[in-house]
Design a protein around this motif. Structure first.
Motif, PDB file in Angstrom:
ATOM      1  N   SER A  37      -5.732 -34.988  -4.060  1.00 12.52           N
ATOM      2  CA  SER A  37      -4.748 -34.634  -5.082  1.00 12.52           C
ATOM      3  C   SER A  37      -3.738 -33.608  -4.580  1.00 12.52           C
ATOM      4  CB  SER A  37      -5.457 -34.089  -6.328  1.00 12.52           C
ATOM      5  OG  SER A  37      -6.138 -32.884  -6.039  1.00 12.52           O
ATOM      6  N   LYS A  38      -4.077 -32.880  -3.532  1.00 11.53           N
ATOM      7  CA  LYS A  38      -3.168 -31.864  -2.992  1.00 11.53           C
ATOM      8  C   LYS A  38      -2.897 -32.079  -1.504  1.00 11.53           C
ATOM      9  CE  LYS A  38      -4.563 -28.442  -6.450  1.00 11.53           C
ATOM     10  NZ  LYS A  38      -3.360 -28.634  -7.274  1.00 11.53           N
ATOM     11  N   ALA A  39      -3.026 -33.327  -1.060  1.00 11.29           N
ATOM     12  CA  ALA A  39      -2.802 -33.664   0.346  1.00 11.29           C
ATOM     13  C   ALA A  39      -1.387 -33.280   0.768  1.00 11.29           C
ATOM     14  CB  ALA A  39      -3.031 -35.152   0.578  1.00 11.29           C
ATOM     15  N   GLY A  40      -1.281 -32.731   1.967  1.00 10.54           N
ATOM     16  CA  GLY A  40       0.002 -32.300   2.489  1.00 10.54           C
ATOM     17  C   GLY A  40       0.326 -30.851   2.204  1.00 10.54           C
ATOM     18  N   GLN A  41      -0.445 -30.213   1.338  1.00 15.30           N
ATOM     19  CA  GLN A  41      -0.202 -28.812   0.999  1.00 15.30           C
ATOM     20  C   GLN A  41      -1.012 -27.899   1.916  1.00 15.30           C
ATOM     21  OE1 GLN A  41      -0.258 -27.730  -3.173  1.00 15.30           O
ATOM     22  NE2 GLN A  41      -0.085 -29.881  -3.792  1.00 15.30           N
ATOM     23  N   SER A  42      -0.496 -26.697   2.113  1.00 13.78           N
ATOM     24  CA  SER A  42      -1.234 -25.701   2.876  1.00 13.78           C
ATOM     25  C   SER A  42      -2.309 -25.090   1.999  1.00 13.78           C
ATOM     26  CB  SER A  42      -0.295 -24.597   3.373  1.00 13.78           C
ATOM     27  OG  SER A  42       0.193 -23.842   2.271  1.00 13.78           O
ATOM     28  N   LEU A  43      -3.339 -24.552   2.631  1.00 12.25           N
ATOM     29  CA  LEU A  43      -4.390 -23.897   1.860  1.00 12.25           C
ATOM     30  C   LEU A  43      -3.836 -22.685   1.126  1.00 12.25           C
ATOM     31  CD1 LEU A  43      -7.452 -24.051   1.278  1.00 12.25           C
ATOM     32  CD2 LEU A  43      -7.748 -22.327   3.059  1.00 12.25           C
ATOM     33  N   ALA A  44      -2.880 -21.996   1.733  1.00  9.05           N
ATOM     34  CA  ALA A  44      -2.297 -20.813   1.109  1.00  9.05           C
ATOM     35  C   ALA A  44      -1.618 -21.147  -0.219  1.00  9.05           C
ATOM     36  CB  ALA A  44      -1.297 -20.161   2.057  1.00  9.05           C
ATOM     37  N   SER A  45      -1.019 -22.338  -0.315  1.00  9.59           N
ATOM     38  CA  SER A  45      -0.353 -22.719  -1.559  1.00  9.59           C
ATOM     39  C   SER A  45      -1.338 -23.129  -2.644  1.00  9.59           C
ATOM     40  CB  SER A  45       0.634 -23.864  -1.294  1.00  9.59           C
ATOM     41  OG  SER A  45      -0.056 -25.051  -0.899  1.00  9.59           O
ATOM     42  N   VAL A  46      -2.513 -23.618  -2.224  1.00  9.98           N
ATOM     43  CA  VAL A  46      -3.527 -24.046  -3.186  1.00  9.98           C
ATOM     44  C   VAL A  46      -4.420 -22.879  -3.600  1.00  9.98           C
ATOM     45  CG1 VAL A  46      -5.500 -25.598  -3.540  1.00  9.98           C
ATOM     46  CG2 VAL A  46      -3.515 -26.376  -2.235  1.00  9.98           C
ATOM     47  N   PHE A  47      -4.776 -22.036  -2.627  1.00 10.12           N
ATOM     48  CA  PHE A  47      -5.609 -20.863  -2.874  1.00 10.12           C
ATOM     49  C   PHE A  47      -4.980 -19.650  -2.185  1.00 10.12           C
ATOM     50  CE2 PHE A  47      -8.965 -24.232  -3.144  1.00 10.12           C
ATOM     51  CZ  PHE A  47      -9.285 -24.040  -4.491  1.00 10.12           C
ATOM     52  N   PRO A  48      -4.057 -18.965  -2.849  1.00  4.13           N
ATOM     53  CA  PRO A  48      -3.384 -17.821  -2.227  1.00  4.13           C
ATOM     54  C   PRO A  48      -4.326 -16.719  -1.744  1.00  4.13           C
ATOM     55  CG  PRO A  48      -2.183 -18.522  -4.183  1.00  4.13           C
ATOM     56  CD  PRO A  48      -3.473 -19.293  -4.166  1.00  4.13           C
ATOM     57  N   HIS A  49      -5.514 -16.625  -2.339  1.00  2.00           N
ATOM     58  CA  HIS A  49      -6.441 -15.570  -1.911  1.00  2.00           C
ATOM     59  C   HIS A  49      -7.017 -15.843  -0.517  1.00  2.00           C
ATOM     60  CE1 HIS A  49      -9.319 -18.572  -3.320  1.00  2.00           C
ATOM     61  NE2 HIS A  49     -10.324 -17.866  -2.843  1.00  2.00           N
ATOM     62  N   LEU A  50      -6.787 -17.067   0.001  1.00  2.00           N
ATOM     63  CA  LEU A  50      -7.279 -17.417   1.333  1.00  2.00           C
ATOM     64  C   LEU A  50      -6.142 -17.557   2.344  1.00  2.00           C
ATOM     65  CD1 LEU A  50      -9.927 -20.100   0.255  1.00  2.00           C
ATOM     66  CD2 LEU A  50     -10.368 -17.722   0.890  1.00  2.00           C
ATOM     67  N   ARG A  51      -4.977 -17.034   2.018  1.00  2.00           N
ATOM     68  CA  ARG A  51      -3.810 -17.240   2.880  1.00  2.00           C
ATOM     69  C   ARG A  51      -3.933 -16.538   4.229  1.00  2.00           C
ATOM     70  NH1 ARG A  51       0.946 -16.959   1.211  1.00  2.00           N
ATOM     71  NH2 ARG A  51       0.630 -17.079  -1.054  1.00  2.00           N
ATOM     72  N   HIS A  52      -4.837 -15.585   4.342  1.00  2.00           N
ATOM     73  CA  HIS A  52      -4.988 -14.864   5.620  1.00  2.00           C
ATOM     74  C   HIS A  52      -5.723 -15.700   6.668  1.00  2.00           C
ATOM     75  CE1 HIS A  52      -8.790 -14.313   3.526  1.00  2.00           C
ATOM     76  NE2 HIS A  52      -9.348 -13.954   4.667  1.00  2.00           N
ATOM     77  N   LEU A  53      -6.309 -16.827   6.259  1.00  2.00           N
ATOM     78  CA  LEU A  53      -7.089 -17.645   7.178  1.00  2.00           C
ATOM     79  C   LEU A  53      -6.205 -18.673   7.873  1.00  2.00           C
ATOM     80  CD1 LEU A  53     -10.195 -18.303   4.898  1.00  2.00           C
ATOM     81  CD2 LEU A  53      -9.949 -16.557   6.681  1.00  2.00           C
ATOM     82  N   ASP A  54      -6.473 -18.900   9.139  1.00  2.00           N
ATOM     83  CA  ASP A  54      -5.758 -19.900   9.923  1.00  2.00           C
ATOM     84  C   ASP A  54      -6.513 -21.222   9.819  1.00  2.00           C
ATOM     85  OD1 ASP A  54      -4.154 -21.274  11.662  1.00  2.00           O
ATOM     86  OD2 ASP A  54      -4.974 -20.357  13.484  1.00  2.00           O
TER      87      ASP A  54
END
Length: 342
Positions: A37-54
């Motif tokens: 459902s969120k294919a193509g999106q970055s993890l940071a855009s889906v879960f901003p609290h995890l944006r520090h992870l590569d």
């Protein structure tokens, strides 16, 4: 040694919790995140609290190359999970967080979940994922079926007592309160803030909750005869946590002693001093389960209370605990973080 991990259903609450836990794991690297459902999106855009992870972007599940994946977590909805898992490589180690492989009897699965099981071969090899009771089987398993969060909480409180024959098997009342994240991340009208906050209600009354299938299966197996508990879940306006209050007939001190003995070597189960009651606030964000026992004013009755975080010990933390065993890693790796407080 480092193991490559894939997470299917990474855009849900349990998927996010898996990512949070694995980010602190010394032997696991997330190589693929499936979220149709969120294919193509970055993890940071889906879960901003995890944006520090590569981490890789979310992709459709069919785009993932599993040839280099050592273990896959499936955090998908019921029914979808069995359809997806039946198509994955037969050598891939899998920890499933849905209900699709928890019940050993296909007829019981159809009874509780309303549709025939479509992956009977995989169901036959699945090991029930309550780590503290199936540890040896989980080590050798290819497919582990994570428990329901409510089912795990009730079993931690009651399973040792049923096994030891310390309580009346025909008079067990399980009153359970669960936080709203247990219902998943999908938009539902009854879970809107205005509908849920400042209130507290019972649901699945009269023995209709699906986790009763797990209680029936596991408790009856331990007792060697049918055991049916009276179970009522309640939805509470909190993000995380489960509190189960169990009313049983038996000697309170003997019950407390049995729980202490059963769990004395378990790293994640804490039995409180006799007379103390646990709280969800003391296990929040952790893989710990706290148990408390007290006597009732009615002689010969006891109250057993269990508290855990439904997203961690009740689901994603349990899944990682099982994955550690399956990969030959120290069972506690990535899971010894202290609870969040306040």
């Amino acid at each position: 040694m480092t193991y490559n991990i894939a997470i299917l259903g990474a855009s849900g609450y349990t998927g996010a919790e898996l990512i949070r836990l694995i980010s602190g794991h010394s032997s696991m690297v997330i190589k693929a995140l499936g979220g149709n459902s969120k294919a193509g999106q970055s993890l940071a855009s889906v879960f901003p609290h995890l944006r520090h992870l590569d981490l890789p972007d979310l992709v459709k599940m069919e785009e993932i190359d599993f040839s280099s994946i050592d273990l896959c977590f499936c955090a998908l909805p019921h029914k979808t999970s069995q359809e997806v898992i039946s198509k994955l490589p037969k050598t891939l180690k899998i920890v499933d967080l849905s209900a699709d492989f928890r019940l050993r009897d296909p007829e019981e699965y159809e009874r509780w979940y309303g549709n025939p099981h479509s992956a009977l071969e995989q169901q036959g090899e699945a090991v029930y994922g309550l780590t503290e009771f199936y540890r040896d089987d989980i080590r050798k398993a290819r497919l582990v079926a994570g428990t329901g969060c409510n089912a795990a909480t009730g079993q931690f409180a009651l399973a040792p007592l049923i096994k030891a024959g310390l309580i009346d098997l025909d008079d067990i009342i399980l009153d359970l309160k669960c936080a709203v994240s247990g219902a998943g991340r999908a938009l539902k009208e009854n879970l809107l803030h205005a509908e849920l906050s400042e209130g507290y209600h019972a649901y699945a009354l009269g023995g209709t909750h699906r986790h009763l299938g797990e209680f029936d299966q596991e408790f009856s197996m331990l007792a060697g005869r049918p055991v049916k508990v009276q179970f009522t879940p309640h939805l509470m306006p909190a993000n995380r946590g489960i509190l189960a209050t169990c009313y049983v007939k038996g000697d309170p001190q003997a019950i407390h002693n049995a729980l202490e003995t059963s769990y004395q070597d378990e790293p994640f189960i804490e039995v409180l001093p006799f007379g103390e009651a646990p709280s969800t606030r003391h296990v929040r964000g952790s893989n710990f389960c706290h148990l408390g026992v007290t006597g009732d004013r009615i002689e010969g009755r006891a109250i057993v209370v269990a508290a855990l975080d439904n997203l961690t010990k009740g689901s994603s933390g349990q899944a990682l605990q099982n994955a550690n065993l399956m990969l030959g890693i120290e069972e506690t790796e990535g899971l010894m973080m202290a609870p969040l407080f306040p």
